[in-house]
Design a protein around this motif. Structure first.
Motif, PDB file in Angstrom:
ATOM      1  N   MET A 107       2.625  36.451  62.983  1.00  0.00           N
ATOM      2  CA  MET A 107       3.146  35.349  63.092  1.00  0.00           C
ATOM      3  C   MET A 107       4.149  35.516  64.319  1.00  0.00           C
ATOM      4  O   MET A 107       4.258  34.689  65.360  1.00  0.00           O
ATOM      5  CB  MET A 107       3.923  34.592  61.918  1.00  0.00           C
ATOM      6  CG  MET A 107       3.177  34.157  60.763  1.00  0.00           C
ATOM      7  SD  MET A 107       1.586  33.092  61.426  1.00  0.00           S
ATOM      8  CE  MET A 107       2.445  31.930  61.875  1.00  0.00           C
ATOM      9  N   GLU A 111       4.122  33.504  67.804  1.00  0.00           N
ATOM     10  CA  GLU A 111       5.303  32.615  68.327  1.00  0.00           C
ATOM     11  C   GLU A 111       5.527  33.073  69.838  1.00  0.00           C
ATOM     12  O   GLU A 111       5.757  32.342  70.618  1.00  0.00           O
ATOM     13  CB  GLU A 111       6.467  32.902  67.511  1.00  0.00           C
ATOM     14  CG  GLU A 111       6.815  31.746  66.547  1.00  0.00           C
ATOM     15  CD  GLU A 111       8.198  31.954  65.804  1.00  0.00           C
ATOM     16  OE1 GLU A 111       8.579  32.952  64.945  1.00  0.00           O
ATOM     17  OE2 GLU A 111       8.909  31.183  66.574  1.00  0.00           O
ATOM     18  N   ARG A 116       6.411  28.324  68.732  1.00  0.00           N
ATOM     19  CA  ARG A 116       6.288  27.719  67.436  1.00  0.00           C
ATOM     20  C   ARG A 116       5.679  26.352  67.462  1.00  0.00           C
ATOM     21  O   ARG A 116       5.125  26.250  66.470  1.00  0.00           O
ATOM     22  CB  ARG A 116       7.690  27.872  66.901  1.00  0.00           C
ATOM     23  CG  ARG A 116       7.611  27.195  65.479  1.00  0.00           C
ATOM     24  CD  ARG A 116       8.996  27.561  65.027  1.00  0.00           C
ATOM     25  NE  ARG A 116       9.283  28.992  64.491  1.00  0.00           N
ATOM     26  CZ  ARG A 116       9.462  29.239  63.066  1.00  0.00           C
ATOM     27  NH1 ARG A 116       9.573  28.292  62.224  1.00  0.00           N
ATOM     28  NH2 ARG A 116       9.712  30.470  62.824  1.00  0.00           N
ATOM     29  N   ASP A 117       5.818  25.484  68.604  1.00  0.00           N
ATOM     30  CA  ASP A 117       5.316  24.049  68.395  1.00  0.00           C
ATOM     31  C   ASP A 117       4.003  24.011  68.300  1.00  0.00           C
ATOM     32  O   ASP A 117       3.370  23.090  68.252  1.00  0.00           O
ATOM     33  CB  ASP A 117       6.158  23.299  69.460  1.00  0.00           C
ATOM     34  CG  ASP A 117       7.649  22.975  69.353  1.00  0.00           C
ATOM     35  OD1 ASP A 117       8.015  23.488  68.137  1.00  0.00           O
ATOM     36  OD2 ASP A 117       8.287  22.434  70.005  1.00  0.00           O
ATOM     37  N   ILE A 119       1.957  26.131  67.393  1.00  0.00           N
ATOM     38  CA  ILE A 119       1.503  26.829  66.058  1.00  0.00           C
ATOM     39  C   ILE A 119       1.105  25.810  65.003  1.00  0.00           C
ATOM     40  O   ILE A 119       1.871  25.114  64.425  1.00  0.00           O
ATOM     41  CB  ILE A 119       1.997  28.157  65.409  1.00  0.00           C
ATOM     42  CG1 ILE A 119       2.345  29.127  66.303  1.00  0.00           C
ATOM     43  CG2 ILE A 119       1.338  28.532  64.281  1.00  0.00           C
ATOM     44  CD1 ILE A 119       3.283  30.280  65.845  1.00  0.00           C
ATOM     45  N   ASN A 199      10.090  30.891  56.478  1.00  0.00           N
ATOM     46  CA  ASN A 199      10.298  30.956  57.906  1.00  0.00           C
ATOM     47  C   ASN A 199      10.172  29.758  58.561  1.00  0.00           C
ATOM     48  O   ASN A 199      10.125  29.790  59.722  1.00  0.00           O
ATOM     49  CB  ASN A 199       9.548  31.815  58.604  1.00  0.00           C
ATOM     50  CG  ASN A 199       9.953  33.643  57.935  1.00  0.00           C
ATOM     51  OD1 ASN A 199      10.976  34.073  58.464  1.00  0.00           O
ATOM     52  ND2 ASN A 199       9.352  33.934  56.997  1.00  0.00           N
ATOM     53  N   SER A 200      10.350  28.634  57.868  1.00  0.00           N
ATOM     54  CA  SER A 200      10.135  27.257  58.492  1.00  0.00           C
ATOM     55  C   SER A 200       8.896  26.949  58.998  1.00  0.00           C
ATOM     56  O   SER A 200       9.091  25.947  59.894  1.00  0.00           O
ATOM     57  CB  SER A 200      11.635  26.941  59.211  1.00  0.00           C
ATOM     58  OG  SER A 200      12.746  27.386  58.455  1.00  0.00           O
ATOM     59  N   PHE A 201       7.756  27.563  58.657  1.00  0.00           N
ATOM     60  CA  PHE A 201       6.682  27.034  59.237  1.00  0.00           C
ATOM     61  C   PHE A 201       6.045  25.928  58.447  1.00  0.00           C
ATOM     62  O   PHE A 201       6.060  26.049  57.212  1.00  0.00           O
ATOM     63  CB  PHE A 201       5.680  28.047  59.298  1.00  0.00           C
ATOM     64  CG  PHE A 201       5.813  29.164  60.315  1.00  0.00           C
ATOM     65  CD1 PHE A 201       5.484  28.911  61.842  1.00  0.00           C
ATOM     66  CD2 PHE A 201       6.378  30.405  60.127  1.00  0.00           C
ATOM     67  CE1 PHE A 201       5.809  29.843  62.795  1.00  0.00           C
ATOM     68  CE2 PHE A 201       6.572  31.226  61.274  1.00  0.00           C
ATOM     69  CZ  PHE A 201       6.406  30.878  62.349  1.00  0.00           C
TER      70      PHE A 201
END
Ligand SMILES: [Zn+2]
Length: 224
Positions: A107, A111, A116-117, A119, A199-201
């Motif tokens: 992960m 990133e 992140r955006d 993924i 992890n806020s995904f």
């Protein structure tokens, strides 16, 4: 539809959820490249030197339907991801990360490489009952192992709609192997979801019991 080339799509789901089929459809319709862990591993196994005890053991584990050594698998996947990202290509993964270890290593790399955006994480939901049903009668084509839609099988299809070769039973999925794969999913893959949420995904849940085309449409809506 144009999908940004520097994107990575992760598709999760228990055996029988159709994640590999969805990965194939996405590759066809988005231009992103599917990274097939099983293909990467099989390439290694096909060239196994019998005196290489580590590889021979991993090959045995693979054929028993268990999960291979996470560090080893992760290193192989990462090598491929870096290669593709270096060529400015986006990726689709449907078999990795498969363990918490893999997720923790991969992960941060995703990133770093994609942002992140870019993924997108999907979970194809399926009941245990439906998974068992699908796995015990999973059919593929003889020439290219294209998965055949169970609905088409019920309608009596005998040849692959893509290449016209014969429909055969995939031998990997006998009952013992299938039970092993289901329990591996619960024991070793499910903790990944907790890790991702911590992890806020965002994990986008899709109803995997729908027809293949509908599942694909639902996924595509989130990639627009
Ligand atoms: Zn085929």
């Amino acid at each position: 539809m144009t999908v940004h080339s520097k994107k990575t799509i992760l598709i999760f789901g228990m055996p029988g959820s159709g994640k590999d089929t969805q990965a194939d459809l996405l590759q066809k319709n988005t231009g992103l490249v599917r990274v097939r862990t099983s293909k990467l591993l099989e390439d290694k196994f096909n060239n196994t030197d019998p005196s290489d005890t580590f590889l021979m053991e991993q090959k045995k584990i693979w054929h028993e339907g268990k999960l291979n050594d996470p560090e080893w698998v992760t290193s192989i996947v990462i090598e491929k991801i870096k290669e593709l990202s270096g060529k400015n290509k986006g990726t689709i993964l449907s078999a990795s990360p498969r363990t918490l270890y893999e997720a923790k290593v991969e992960m941060p790399l995703f990133e770093e490489l994609y942002g992140r955006d870019n993924i997108k994480i999907f979970l194809l939901k399926l009941s245990d009952e439906e998974a068992v049903k699908r796995n015990t009668k999973r059919l593929v084509c003889e020439a290219n192992e294209h998965p055949i839609d169970p609905k088409l099988v019920e309608e009596g299809i005998k040849i692959c709609p893509i290449d016209g070769s014969l429909v055969v039973t995939r031998t990997l999925d006998n009952e013992e192997t299938m039970k092993m794969r289901l329990s591996e999913f619960y024991n070793r893959t499910s903790p990944i979801f907790d890790f991702l949420r911590e992890n806020s995904f965002q994990i986008i849940e899709i109803n995997g019991e729908q027809p293949i085309e509908k599942v694909h449409e639902d996924i595509m809506e989130y990639l627009a």
